[in-house]
Motif scaffolding. Structure first.
Motif, PDB file in Angstrom:
ATOM      1  N   ARG A 161      -4.985   2.490 -44.042  1.00  0.00           N
ATOM      2  CA  ARG A 161      -5.442   2.415 -45.434  1.00  0.00           C
ATOM      3  C   ARG A 161      -6.937   2.147 -45.501  1.00  0.00           C
ATOM      4  NH1 ARG A 161      -0.584  -0.465 -46.022  1.00  0.00           N
ATOM      5  NH2 ARG A 161      -1.716  -2.455 -45.879  1.00  0.00           N
ATOM      6  N   GLN A 162      -7.426   1.283 -44.620  1.00  0.00           N
ATOM      7  CA  GLN A 162      -8.847   0.946 -44.618  1.00  0.00           C
ATOM      8  C   GLN A 162      -9.702   2.162 -44.281  1.00  0.00           C
ATOM      9  OE1 GLN A 162     -11.022  -1.442 -46.033  1.00  0.00           O
ATOM     10  NE2 GLN A 162      -9.688  -2.885 -44.980  1.00  0.00           N
ATOM     11  N   ILE A 220      -3.070  -4.194 -37.259  1.00  0.00           N
ATOM     12  CA  ILE A 220      -1.957  -3.789 -38.114  1.00  0.00           C
ATOM     13  C   ILE A 220      -2.183  -2.323 -38.468  1.00  0.00           C
ATOM     14  CG2 ILE A 220      -0.703  -4.220 -40.253  1.00  0.00           C
ATOM     15  CD1 ILE A 220      -1.778  -7.091 -40.161  1.00  0.00           C
ATOM     16  N   ARG A 229     -10.650  -8.729 -43.171  1.00  0.00           N
ATOM     17  CA  ARG A 229      -9.403  -8.889 -43.937  1.00  0.00           C
ATOM     18  C   ARG A 229      -8.333  -9.603 -43.122  1.00  0.00           C
ATOM     19  NH1 ARG A 229      -7.651  -5.580 -48.072  1.00  0.00           N
ATOM     20  NH2 ARG A 229      -5.706  -5.228 -46.932  1.00  0.00           N
ATOM     21  N   ASN A 230      -8.277  -9.302 -41.833  1.00  0.00           N
ATOM     22  CA  ASN A 230      -7.201  -9.837 -41.001  1.00  0.00           C
ATOM     23  C   ASN A 230      -7.668 -10.950 -40.064  1.00  0.00           C
ATOM     24  OD1 ASN A 230      -5.134  -8.165 -42.019  1.00  0.00           O
ATOM     25  ND2 ASN A 230      -5.840  -6.473 -40.734  1.00  0.00           N
ATOM     26  N   GLU A 275     -11.811  -4.282 -41.886  1.00  0.00           N
ATOM     27  CA  GLU A 275     -10.455  -4.627 -41.472  1.00  0.00           C
ATOM     28  C   GLU A 275     -10.453  -5.944 -40.685  1.00  0.00           C
ATOM     29  OE1 GLU A 275      -6.274  -4.263 -40.886  1.00  0.00           O
ATOM     30  OE2 GLU A 275      -7.707  -3.483 -42.364  1.00  0.00           O
ATOM     31  N   SER A 283      -0.726   0.072 -40.264  1.00  0.00           N
ATOM     32  CA  SER A 283      -0.689   0.543 -41.647  1.00  0.00           C
ATOM     33  C   SER A 283      -1.910   0.069 -42.434  1.00  0.00           C
ATOM     34  CB  SER A 283       0.591   0.073 -42.338  1.00  0.00           C
ATOM     35  OG  SER A 283       0.665  -1.348 -42.323  1.00  0.00           O
ATOM     36  N   SER A 284      -2.353  -1.150 -42.159  1.00  0.00           N
ATOM     37  CA  SER A 284      -3.519  -1.698 -42.846  1.00  0.00           C
ATOM     38  C   SER A 284      -4.790  -0.965 -42.428  1.00  0.00           C
ATOM     39  CB  SER A 284      -3.650  -3.190 -42.549  1.00  0.00           C
ATOM     40  OG  SER A 284      -4.792  -3.727 -43.186  1.00  0.00           O
TER      41      SER A 284
END
Length: 345
Positions: free
Chosen positions: A68-69, A62, A55-56, A52, A64-65
């Motif tokens: 999901r991760q 985040i 990715r960010n 994560e 929601s992210s």
């Protein structure tokens, strides 16, 4: 650094908690008591956090992210058809997981249900995300399957869980100029009789003086496991303040190499790596205990997983003697009794 794991309705566990040592954590239990599940759960959460962050771009959290991760990594690491398969059916409720760190700002808690939908709901969102260098060492060695494995894994469905891919990525890193724990690498290389190298053709070899390069598939499997550890240290995949999850390190090793591995495990724990080990071997347990007694700085915690009427229960202690039940020891004593009975028959 991981300090505590609390789980409820997770796979074989109804409710359990683990208070971890900063150095070495040893989990013992018979088949089906969830030893590997504990390692994979911890690894998946740390690895998901690392992914994560990438990715960010290390920016703000985040929710929601991150949900999901977590969900995707747990499903991929356990190779489950759905995340809900990890929730204990007998629990008749949602699976809850809470993780506490030395840095309390990283603490988190989440849950998911038994539905097939990939879904994680945070009960406590961490205030900060921090990268934790993490390595999962599976039961089998990976050097012999390495050639082409990563490319194939990304392009095709393979019945290998994602720890195999992640560990192969760690093995693919270039060797650092200053090897971490060079003395341990040298001990491993002496036991192997050479140095492990990754050639330009994408294959691993064991280079031995006078014999040249020996293809890894021609090397004994136990030696290949030592070569994996030497490679992970030489590339910096394992370094100070990282986490190592090693599933049954004694598998395929003879007793002499098990003694060496016990020494290496304790050296890693004393060097600032938080180590988590599962084992069936009472021989390995005793070797770890003996080495720990000689190296007084080794901070060790032992856990025994036992099948109960309502799921697996956890016994723990700061020494092996604190555990009331060790199945591996019980079976060794039972074997001794059967031998005595046979002699007197």
């Amino acid at each position: 650094m991981l300090e505590r794991l609390s789980i409820e309705n997770f796979t074989v566990f109804s409710k359990a908690s683990f208070e971890f040592a900063a150095g070495l954590n040893v989990i013992v239990g018979e088949n089906g008591t969830g030893k590997t599940h504990v390692l994979k759960l911890l690894y998946a959460i740390l690895a998901a956090t690392n992914e994560e962050l990438k990715r960010n771009d290390n920016s703000r959290i985040i929710k929601s992210s991150l949900q999901r991760q977590y969900a995707q990594k747990l499903q991929n690491v356990f190779k489950a058809e759905s995340l809900g398969k990890l929730a204990r059916r007998a629990g008749r409720g949602r699976c809850g997981i809470e993780l506490q760190f030395t840095d309390t700002a990283r603490n988190s808690a989440f849950e998911f249900g038994t539905s097939s939908k990939v879904e994680v709901q945070f009960l406590q969102l961490p205030d900060v995300l921090k990268e934790e260098q993490t390595v999962f060492f599976p039961t089998r060695e990976l050097l012999s399957i390495y050639p082409g494995f990563l490319a194939l894994y990304e392009q095709r469905y393979l019945e290998f869980d994602e720890t195999y891919r992640d560990t192969c990525l760690a093995l693919s890193l270039p060797v650092t100029r200053t090897r971490f724990m060079n003395d341990v690498v040298e001990i491993l290389e002496e036991a192997m009789g050479g140095k492990v190298i990754l050639a330009d053709n994408g294959r691993f070899y064991l280079y031995t003086k006078g014999l040249g390069d020996l293809e890894i598939p021609l090397v004994a499997e136990g030696i290949r496991k030592l070569a994996m550890m030497a490679r992970l240290l030489a590339t910096g995949a394992l370094r100070e303040k990282s986490c190592l999850f090693w599933d049954e390190p004694e598998a395929t090793l003879n007793p002499r190499l098990v003694k060496l591995v016990a020494k290496v495990i304790c050296e890693l724990a004393n060097s600032g790596i938080q180590v988590f080990v599962t084992t069936h071997s009472y021989f390995l347990l005793k070797e770890i205990q003996l080495v720990s007694m000689q190296q007084v700085d080794t901070n060790t915690r032992y856990f025994s997983l036992l099948k109960g009427e309502d799921g697996v229960v956890v016994e723990s202690g700061d020494s092996l003697d604190d555990l009331q039940t060790i199945v591996a020891l019980d079976e060794e004593l039972a074997q001794f009794d059967r031998e005595q009975d046979a002699h007197h028959a």
